[in-house]
Design an enzyme around this catalytic site. Structure first.
Site, PDB file in Angstrom:
ATOM      1  N   ARG A 161       0.851  -1.189   0.000  1.00  0.00           N
ATOM      2  CA  ARG A 161       0.000   0.000   0.000  1.00  0.00           C
ATOM      3  C   ARG A 161       0.881   1.230   0.000  1.00  0.00           C
ATOM      4  O   ARG A 161       1.841   1.301   0.751  1.00  0.00           O
ATOM      5  CB  ARG A 161      -0.841   0.062   1.291  1.00  0.00           C
ATOM      6  CG  ARG A 161      -1.956  -0.920   1.369  1.00  0.00           C
ATOM      7  CD  ARG A 161      -3.088  -0.600   0.445  1.00  0.00           C
ATOM      8  NE  ARG A 161      -3.796   0.632   0.738  1.00  0.00           N
ATOM      9  CZ  ARG A 161      -4.859   1.037   0.061  1.00  0.00           C
ATOM     10  NH1 ARG A 161      -5.309   0.345  -0.948  1.00  0.00           N
ATOM     11  NH2 ARG A 161      -5.465   2.163   0.377  1.00  0.00           N
ATOM     12  N   LEU A 179       1.538   4.778   1.245  1.00  0.00           N
ATOM     13  CA  LEU A 179       1.103   5.441   2.472  1.00  0.00           C
ATOM     14  C   LEU A 179       1.033   6.953   2.266  1.00  0.00           C
ATOM     15  O   LEU A 179       1.858   7.525   1.554  1.00  0.00           O
ATOM     16  CB  LEU A 179       2.078   5.099   3.603  1.00  0.00           C
ATOM     17  CG  LEU A 179       2.129   3.606   3.940  1.00  0.00           C
ATOM     18  CD1 LEU A 179       3.298   3.300   4.870  1.00  0.00           C
ATOM     19  CD2 LEU A 179       0.819   3.141   4.560  1.00  0.00           C
ATOM     20  N   ASN A 203      10.989  -0.137   6.170  1.00  0.00           N
ATOM     21  CA  ASN A 203      10.496  -0.915   5.030  1.00  0.00           C
ATOM     22  C   ASN A 203      11.651  -1.718   4.457  1.00  0.00           C
ATOM     23  O   ASN A 203      12.810  -1.313   4.591  1.00  0.00           O
ATOM     24  CB  ASN A 203       9.943   0.025   3.950  1.00  0.00           C
ATOM     25  CG  ASN A 203       9.420  -0.733   2.736  1.00  0.00           C
ATOM     26  OD1 ASN A 203       8.712  -1.742   2.876  1.00  0.00           O
ATOM     27  ND2 ASN A 203       9.772  -0.280   1.544  1.00  0.00           N
ATOM     28  N   HIS A 244      12.995  -3.259   0.785  1.00  0.00           N
ATOM     29  CA  HIS A 244      12.762  -3.157  -0.659  1.00  0.00           C
ATOM     30  C   HIS A 244      13.754  -4.067  -1.374  1.00  0.00           C
ATOM     31  O   HIS A 244      14.946  -4.060  -1.045  1.00  0.00           O
ATOM     32  CB  HIS A 244      12.934  -1.708  -1.117  1.00  0.00           C
ATOM     33  CG  HIS A 244      12.679  -1.520  -2.573  1.00  0.00           C
ATOM     34  ND1 HIS A 244      11.402  -1.568  -3.108  1.00  0.00           N
ATOM     35  CD2 HIS A 244      13.514  -1.323  -3.615  1.00  0.00           C
ATOM     36  CE1 HIS A 244      11.476  -1.398  -4.421  1.00  0.00           C
ATOM     37  NE2 HIS A 244      12.744  -1.263  -4.760  1.00  0.00           N
ATOM     38  N   ASP A 290       9.743   4.170  -1.622  1.00  0.00           N
ATOM     39  CA  ASP A 290      11.056   3.522  -1.717  1.00  0.00           C
ATOM     40  C   ASP A 290      12.209   4.523  -1.628  1.00  0.00           C
ATOM     41  O   ASP A 290      13.216   4.409  -2.330  1.00  0.00           O
ATOM     42  CB  ASP A 290      11.158   2.680  -3.008  1.00  0.00           C
ATOM     43  CG  ASP A 290      10.098   1.586  -3.061  1.00  0.00           C
ATOM     44  OD1 ASP A 290       9.712   1.096  -1.986  1.00  0.00           O
ATOM     45  OD2 ASP A 290       9.651   1.237  -4.160  1.00  0.00           O
ATOM     46  N   GLU A 342      17.429 -10.548   2.183  1.00  0.00           N
ATOM     47  CA  GLU A 342      16.390  -9.802   2.909  1.00  0.00           C
ATOM     48  C   GLU A 342      16.187 -10.394   4.304  1.00  0.00           C
ATOM     49  O   GLU A 342      16.071  -9.671   5.297  1.00  0.00           O
ATOM     50  CB  GLU A 342      15.056  -9.855   2.141  1.00  0.00           C
ATOM     51  CG  GLU A 342      15.087  -9.114   0.816  1.00  0.00           C
ATOM     52  CD  GLU A 342      13.716  -9.073   0.150  1.00  0.00           C
ATOM     53  OE1 GLU A 342      12.714  -8.838   0.839  1.00  0.00           O
ATOM     54  OE2 GLU A 342      13.652  -9.284  -1.083  1.00  0.00           O
TER      55      GLU A 342
HETATM   56  C1  GAR Z   1       9.807  -8.948  -0.448  1.00  0.00           C
HETATM   57  O1  GAR Z   1      10.710  -9.343  -1.447  1.00  0.00           O
HETATM   58  C2  GAR Z   1       9.901  -7.455  -0.212  1.00  0.00           C
HETATM   59  O2  GAR Z   1      11.206  -6.962  -0.334  1.00  0.00           O
HETATM   60  C3  GAR Z   1       8.998  -6.932  -1.304  1.00  0.00           C
HETATM   61  O3  GAR Z   1       7.910  -7.814  -1.325  1.00  0.00           O
HETATM   62  C4  GAR Z   1       8.353  -9.107  -0.922  1.00  0.00           C
HETATM   63  C5  GAR Z   1       7.460  -9.593   0.187  1.00  0.00           C
HETATM   64  O4  GAR Z   1       7.770 -10.916   0.503  1.00  0.00           O
HETATM   65  N1  GAR Z   1       8.597  -5.591  -1.031  1.00  0.00           N
HETATM   66  C6  GAR Z   1       8.444  -4.658  -1.971  1.00  0.00           C
HETATM   67  O5  GAR Z   1       8.581  -4.889  -3.166  1.00  0.00           O
HETATM   68  C7  GAR Z   1       8.049  -3.282  -1.457  1.00  0.00           C
HETATM   69  N2  GAR Z   1       8.375  -2.266  -2.389  1.00  0.00           N
HETATM   70  P1  GAR Z   1       7.390 -11.545   1.903  1.00  0.00           P
HETATM   71  O6  GAR Z   1       5.887 -11.316   2.075  1.00  0.00           O
HETATM   72  O7  GAR Z   1       7.708 -13.001   1.741  1.00  0.00           O
HETATM   73  O8  GAR Z   1       8.202 -10.867   2.964  1.00  0.00           O
END
Ligand code: GAR
Length: 217
Positions: free
Chosen positions: A94, A96, A110, A112, A148, A177
């Site tokens: 979402r 924000l 966050n 990314h 971002d 991550e």
């Molecule tokens: C992750 O790769 C995260 O970095 C990305 O969504 C995925 C969520 O995976 N976020 C974005 O792209 C935000 N801009 P998860 O639900 O398994 O953590």
């Protein structure tokens, strides 16, 4: 020192959420995950959080349509009612509003899937492959109104392979991550970060190891 009370906001499977929950089990971890909120009913991560014994809540964004702030006011009320101190966005899809970001300024992180400021937005792995970059990665940052963007707390890099597809690259980045999000939250929750002129100081020299791709042996 009392552990900081953290809420994780998700929209999907919640693998980063799980990494944070696992890390927070350590006795010396400076934060506890007290609440997981999804804006999507039945998001996969909710069951995982519940199985881990974490309180879950669903605040659906859909009924609010274009009224993003009305949705966020409800979200904010739930966070406040749980005495939340820090918010971690983990695949929370979402945008924000500045109002919500202001409420959690300096207290919302966050993750990314790219080395910001490269590849903001969607399809980061496809775009990195199309550009032929040799090093890609992930970033944990404080949330600011621009998508971002915001002070970078921690980044992790991976090599891009010749035969990578967006899926294989995504998987390699996801491994990073799951390492950096718990470490970044540890740093922030323990007071190890300082915001200075829009950037985040960590008082940490990090490693001298260079990631060189391709490595000529
Ligand atoms: C992750 O790769 C995260 O970095 C990305 O969504 C995925 C969520 O995976 N976020 C974005 O792209 C935000 N801009 P998860 O639900 O398994 O953590």
């Amino acid at each position: 020192m009392a552990r900081r009370r953290v809420a994780i906001l998700i929209s999907g499977r919640g693998s980063n959420m799980t990494a944070l929950i696992e890390a927070a089990k350590a006795k010396d971890y400076p934060a506890e995950i007290v609440l997981v909120i999804s804006n999507i009913a039945g998001a996969g991560g909710l069951a995982k959080a519940s199985d881990a014994g974490i309180e879950i809540a669903t605040v659906e964004s859909k009924p609010f349509g274009k009224d993003r702030e009305a949705f966020e006011r409800k979200l904010h009320d739930v966070l406040v009612a749980h005495n939340i101190e820090l918010v971690c966005l983990a695949g929370f899809l979402r945008l924000l509003t500045p109002w919500f970001v202001k409420q959690w300024e300096g207290r919302m992180l966050n993750i990314h899937p790219a080395l910001l400021p490269s590849y903001r937005g969607l399809h980061t792995h496809e775009r990195a492959l199309a550009d032929g970059v040799k090093i890609h990665g992930a970033t944990v940052h404080f949330v600011v109104p621009e998508m971002d963007s915001g002070p970078i707390v921690m980044q992790g890099a991976v090599a891009v392979h010749d035969d990578d597809t967006p899926d294989t690259l995504a998987l390699r980045v996801l491994g990073v991550e799951h390492r950096i999000y718990p470490d970044a939250l540890r740093l922030v929750a323990s007071g190890g970060t300082r915001l200075e002129n829009g950037s985040c100081k960590t008082g940490n020299a990090g490693s001298d190891t260079a990631l060189i791709v391709p490595a000529i042996t």
